[in-house]
Motif scaffolding. Structure first.
Motif, short mmCIF file in Angstrom:
data_model
loop_
_atom_site.label_atom_id
_atom_site.label_comp_id
_atom_site.label_asym_id
_atom_site.label_seq_id
_atom_site.Cartn_x
_atom_site.Cartn_y
_atom_site.Cartn_z
N ALA A 218 39.01 40.70 44.48
CA ALA A 218 39.50 40.64 43.10
C ALA A 218 38.57 39.81 42.23
O ALA A 218 38.32 40.16 41.06
CB ALA A 218 40.91 40.07 43.08
N ILE A 219 38.03 38.70 42.80
CA ILE A 219 37.10 37.88 42.02
C ILE A 219 35.84 38.67 41.71
O ILE A 219 35.36 38.71 40.57
CB ILE A 219 36.78 36.57 42.77
CG1 ILE A 219 38.02 35.68 42.84
CG2 ILE A 219 35.65 35.82 42.08
CD1 ILE A 219 37.88 34.49 43.75
N ALA A 220 35.31 39.36 42.75
CA ALA A 220 34.12 40.18 42.53
C ALA A 220 34.42 41.28 41.51
O ALA A 220 33.59 41.59 40.65
CB ALA A 220 33.65 40.79 43.85
N GLY A 221 35.63 41.84 41.59
CA GLY A 221 36.03 42.88 40.64
C GLY A 221 36.07 42.34 39.22
O GLY A 221 35.59 42.99 38.28
N ALA A 222 36.62 41.12 39.06
CA ALA A 222 36.67 40.51 37.73
C ALA A 222 35.25 40.28 37.20
O ALA A 222 34.96 40.55 36.04
CB ALA A 222 37.45 39.20 37.79
N CYS A 223 34.35 39.80 38.09
CA CYS A 223 32.95 39.60 37.67
C CYS A 223 32.33 40.93 37.25
O CYS A 223 31.60 41.00 36.25
CB CYS A 223 32.13 39.01 38.81
SG CYS A 223 32.56 37.33 39.21
N ARG B 257 34.01 50.36 38.63
CA ARG B 257 34.78 49.58 37.65
C ARG B 257 36.25 49.99 37.67
O ARG B 257 37.13 49.14 37.48
CB ARG B 257 34.17 49.72 36.27
CG ARG B 257 33.02 48.75 36.06
CD ARG B 257 32.85 48.40 34.61
NE ARG B 257 32.42 49.57 33.86
CZ ARG B 257 31.15 49.93 33.73
NH1 ARG B 257 30.21 49.22 34.30
NH2 ARG B 257 30.83 50.98 33.04
N ALA B 258 36.52 51.27 37.91
CA ALA B 258 37.92 51.69 38.04
C ALA B 258 38.58 50.99 39.22
O ALA B 258 39.70 50.47 39.11
CB ALA B 258 38.00 53.20 38.20
N ALA B 259 37.87 50.95 40.36
CA ALA B 259 38.41 50.26 41.53
C ALA B 259 38.60 48.78 41.25
O ALA B 259 39.57 48.17 41.71
CB ALA B 259 37.48 50.46 42.72
N ALA B 260 37.69 48.19 40.45
CA ALA B 260 37.82 46.77 40.12
C ALA B 260 39.11 46.50 39.36
O ALA B 260 39.77 45.49 39.58
CB ALA B 260 36.61 46.32 39.30
N TRP B 261 39.49 47.42 38.46
CA TRP B 261 40.75 47.25 37.74
C TRP B 261 41.92 47.19 38.71
O TRP B 261 42.82 46.35 38.56
CB TRP B 261 40.98 48.38 36.74
CG TRP B 261 40.44 48.06 35.38
CD1 TRP B 261 39.41 48.68 34.74
CD2 TRP B 261 40.89 47.02 34.51
NE1 TRP B 261 39.19 48.09 33.53
CE2 TRP B 261 40.09 47.07 33.35
CE3 TRP B 261 41.88 46.05 34.60
CZ2 TRP B 261 40.26 46.19 32.30
CZ3 TRP B 261 42.05 45.17 33.53
CH2 TRP B 261 41.24 45.25 32.40
N ILE B 262 41.92 48.09 39.70
CA ILE B 262 43.03 48.10 40.65
C ILE B 262 43.05 46.81 41.47
O ILE B 262 44.11 46.23 41.73
CB ILE B 262 42.93 49.34 41.56
CG1 ILE B 262 43.20 50.60 40.75
CG2 ILE B 262 43.90 49.26 42.72
CD1 ILE B 262 44.56 50.63 40.09
N ALA B 263 41.86 46.32 41.84
CA ALA B 263 41.80 45.06 42.60
C ALA B 263 42.37 43.91 41.78
O ALA B 263 43.11 43.08 42.30
CB ALA B 263 40.36 44.76 43.01
N VAL B 264 42.05 43.87 40.49
CA VAL B 264 42.50 42.77 39.64
C VAL B 264 44.00 42.87 39.37
O VAL B 264 44.73 41.88 39.49
CB VAL B 264 41.69 42.75 38.33
CG1 VAL B 264 42.29 41.76 37.35
CG2 VAL B 264 40.24 42.39 38.60
N GLY C 89 46.11 44.34 41.22
CA GLY C 89 46.79 44.13 42.50
C GLY C 89 46.99 42.66 42.81
O GLY C 89 48.07 42.27 43.27
N ILE C 90 45.99 41.83 42.52
CA ILE C 90 46.13 40.42 42.94
C ILE C 90 47.19 39.70 42.13
O ILE C 90 47.83 38.78 42.60
CB ILE C 90 44.78 39.68 42.88
CG1 ILE C 90 44.86 38.47 43.81
CG2 ILE C 90 44.45 39.24 41.47
CD1 ILE C 90 43.56 37.96 44.27
N VAL C 91 47.43 40.16 40.90
CA VAL C 91 48.53 39.59 40.13
C VAL C 91 49.86 39.95 40.80
O VAL C 91 50.82 39.19 40.76
CB VAL C 91 48.49 40.13 38.68
CG1 VAL C 91 49.66 39.60 37.88
CG2 VAL C 91 47.18 39.76 38.02
#
Lengths: 250, 47, 221
Positions: free
Chosen positions: A75-80, A157-164, A166-168
């Motif tokens: 999730a951190i990598a996704g946010a970056c 970037r789409a996958a990064a949204w789901i990771a971010v 998800g962690i919430v």
């Protein structure tokens, strides 16, 4: 420090860095795993409550810790990747997903194998177990979305949204299941009596934890390398590397 | 030896979880290493 | 303001042209409930105990049906690209679009749940808590599904991927939503779970439209 960081973030130097690091990390991981498991299975004393079944802790807890750690890292990598559009962050995020999913599956299965003799049930709908199950689906979602779109950057970037997103949700899931379990009182509440861990039980656990972390790091580095190669297939450094690599092969 | 393998009656659970974890970790590392090694070869065949 | 009303009107008109699209989720909902009933013994009193769970899962699945194609027509006729370039902020357009979709889909399902609940033997104030919970639950689902639809816009596999992305995140919503009705059934206060659901809705409603807008821009980079 920052120049070093910037240099590492460029694909060719990350690739060379990973090539140098990965064999040592993986090798050390397997050696430590062998030490930790032998210690845990042979020399650690049996738990006074759980007997020898407590030894499952040496596989279950490291996998659980790493699955959570990898999700956080992802999730951190996704946010970056979303905020700074870092190419390397996208690659590392996508590399973490399959590794995390394997460890989550291991956590769930060894947890079931531990639960059956201890609680008499393969599965209970407890907050920790449910959160781990949701984690499995979140990893799966990132993996599927990471390859669903033809343009790799858009896909990442789409996958990064789901990771971010998800962690919430993981803490919310935990909280809601706890609330759900408290709603019907009178139902049998399982006690998760923690084994009182002594030093000679704890040291092998830390060794196993470190070993699993190293193996996960090794797999992430290697997978990130493959992603980088796919992304940069047309660049000069990959072409040069290919010539060198194929020349070295028998 | 056989007493150790029995794990105080929990042998099936203990060994199953260790075997499963071993399979998971070995696959995790080997699949990743293999993917990196094979990429150059497959890419060569594609062209 | 006028353009905003225009977006809402457009959505309503689109659905009026295809009434079937609006009715289909409702029919699907009825069918799910019917099959659940047939899965138990004839006139099994246990069905009433499971009714809340059936009604919630049925509503979630029915609301999921149209979501993969939420932005499909805008994508195909190029409206989406114009939205990205429009003077109205994209986030406002997306929020209105999602709100319109919820009015025509989520709200209808929440209303539809009441007669279905009566069929399954639920009575009294529980019906109200069910409908109220479902209104917020379908709104959260529309927001989460909206984000997934934005991420997957133009992807042929969207229909199979979207449920995988959305359903795990619906676990807390289903817990609090059906928890409100069950709390009432047990004689406890149903306000607490409804407040939890409300805070989840507030969180999604403030954060997710921005995420949707960013995801749509991502598709056009």
């Amino acid at each position: 420090m920052w120049t070093w960081f910037h240099r590492l973030a460029s694909p060719p130097s990350f690739f060379r860095f990973a090539d140098r690091l990965a064999p040592w990390v993986g090798g050390l991981g397997f050696v430590l795993l062998a030490i930790g498991w032998t210690w845990g299975l042979v020399y650690a004393p049996p738990d006074y409550q759980q007997g020898d079944a407590f030894r499952i802790i040496y596989v279950h807890v490291p996998a659980a810790a790493l699955s959570l750690g990898l999700y956080t890292g992802m999730a951190i990598a996704g946010a970056c990747a979303l905020i700074w559009r870092m190419k390397l962050a996208e690659v590392v995020m996508l590399a973490m997903a399959p590794v995390g999913m394997v460890l989550t599956a291991v956590t769930l299965l060894t947890g079931m194998l531990w639960g059956k003799p201890m609680w008499g049930a393969w599965w209970v709908w407890d907050a920790r177990l449910t959160a781990e199950l949701v984690l499995l689906f979140l990893f799966l979602g990132v993996i599927v979305l990471g390859d669903a779109i033809e343009d790799p950057r858009r896909s990442a970037r789409a996958a990064a949204w789901i990771a971010v997103v998800g962690i919430v949700n993981v803490p919310i899931v935990k909280f809601s299941v706890n609330w759900w379990n408290s709603l019907h009182q009178g139902a049998t509440v399982l006690s998760f009596g923690k084994p009182a861990i002594t030093v000679d039980m704890a040291i092998p656990l830390y060794i196993c934890l470190l070993a699993t972390a190293l193996l996960a790091a090794h797999a992430v580095l290697r997978r990130a390398q493959v992603r980088l190669l796919q992304r940069e297939a047309r660049t000069q450094w990959v072409k040069a590397l290919r010539a060198q690599e194929l020349g070295a092969l028998p | 030896m056989s007493q150790w393998l029995a794990m105080g009656g929990y042998g099936a659970y203990v060994w199953a979880s260790f075997a499963l974890t071993a399979a998971g970790l070995v696959w995790m590392s080997l699949a990743a290493s293999r993917a990196r090694r094979n990429w150059f070869r497959n890419e060569d065949e594609d062209q | 303001m006028k353009s905003l009303r225009g977006i809402f009107r457009r959505e309503v008109d689109l659905l009026r042209m295809q009434v079937l699209d609006a009715v289909l989720p409702l029919a699907f909902y009825l069918l799910v409930v019917m099959l659940f009933a047939f899965g138990t013994r004839a006139n099994d009193p246990a069905l009433a105990g499971l009714s809340v769970s059936i009604l919630w899962v049925g509503a979630v699945l029915s609301a999921l049906l149209p979501l993969p194609r939420l932005f499909a027509s805008e994508f195909e006729d190029g409206t989406l690209e114009q939205w990205c370039l429009a003077s109205t902020p994209l986030v406002v357009i997306v929020a209105i679009k999602l709100f319109a979709h919820w009015c025509l889909n989520g709200l209808a399902l929440a209303v539809m749940a009441v007669p279905l609940a009566v069929l399954l033997g639920l009575e009294g104030a529980g019906l109200g808590y069910l409908a109220l919970g479902l209104m917020m639950g379908t709104a959260i689902l529309t927001l989460l599904g909206g984000l997934s639809a934005c991420l997957l816009v133009g992807i042929p596999r969207a229909a199979s991927v979207l449920p995988l992305l959305v359903l795990p995140l619906m676990a807390p919503v289903v817990i609090f939503g059906s928890g409100a009705v069950r709390a009432w059934q047990l004689g406890a206060d149903p306000a607490a779970p409804l407040y939890f659901l409300g805070s989840l809705f507030a969180l999604s409603a403030t954060a997710l439209p921005w995420a949707c807008a960013s995801a749509l821009r991502n598709a056009y980079d």
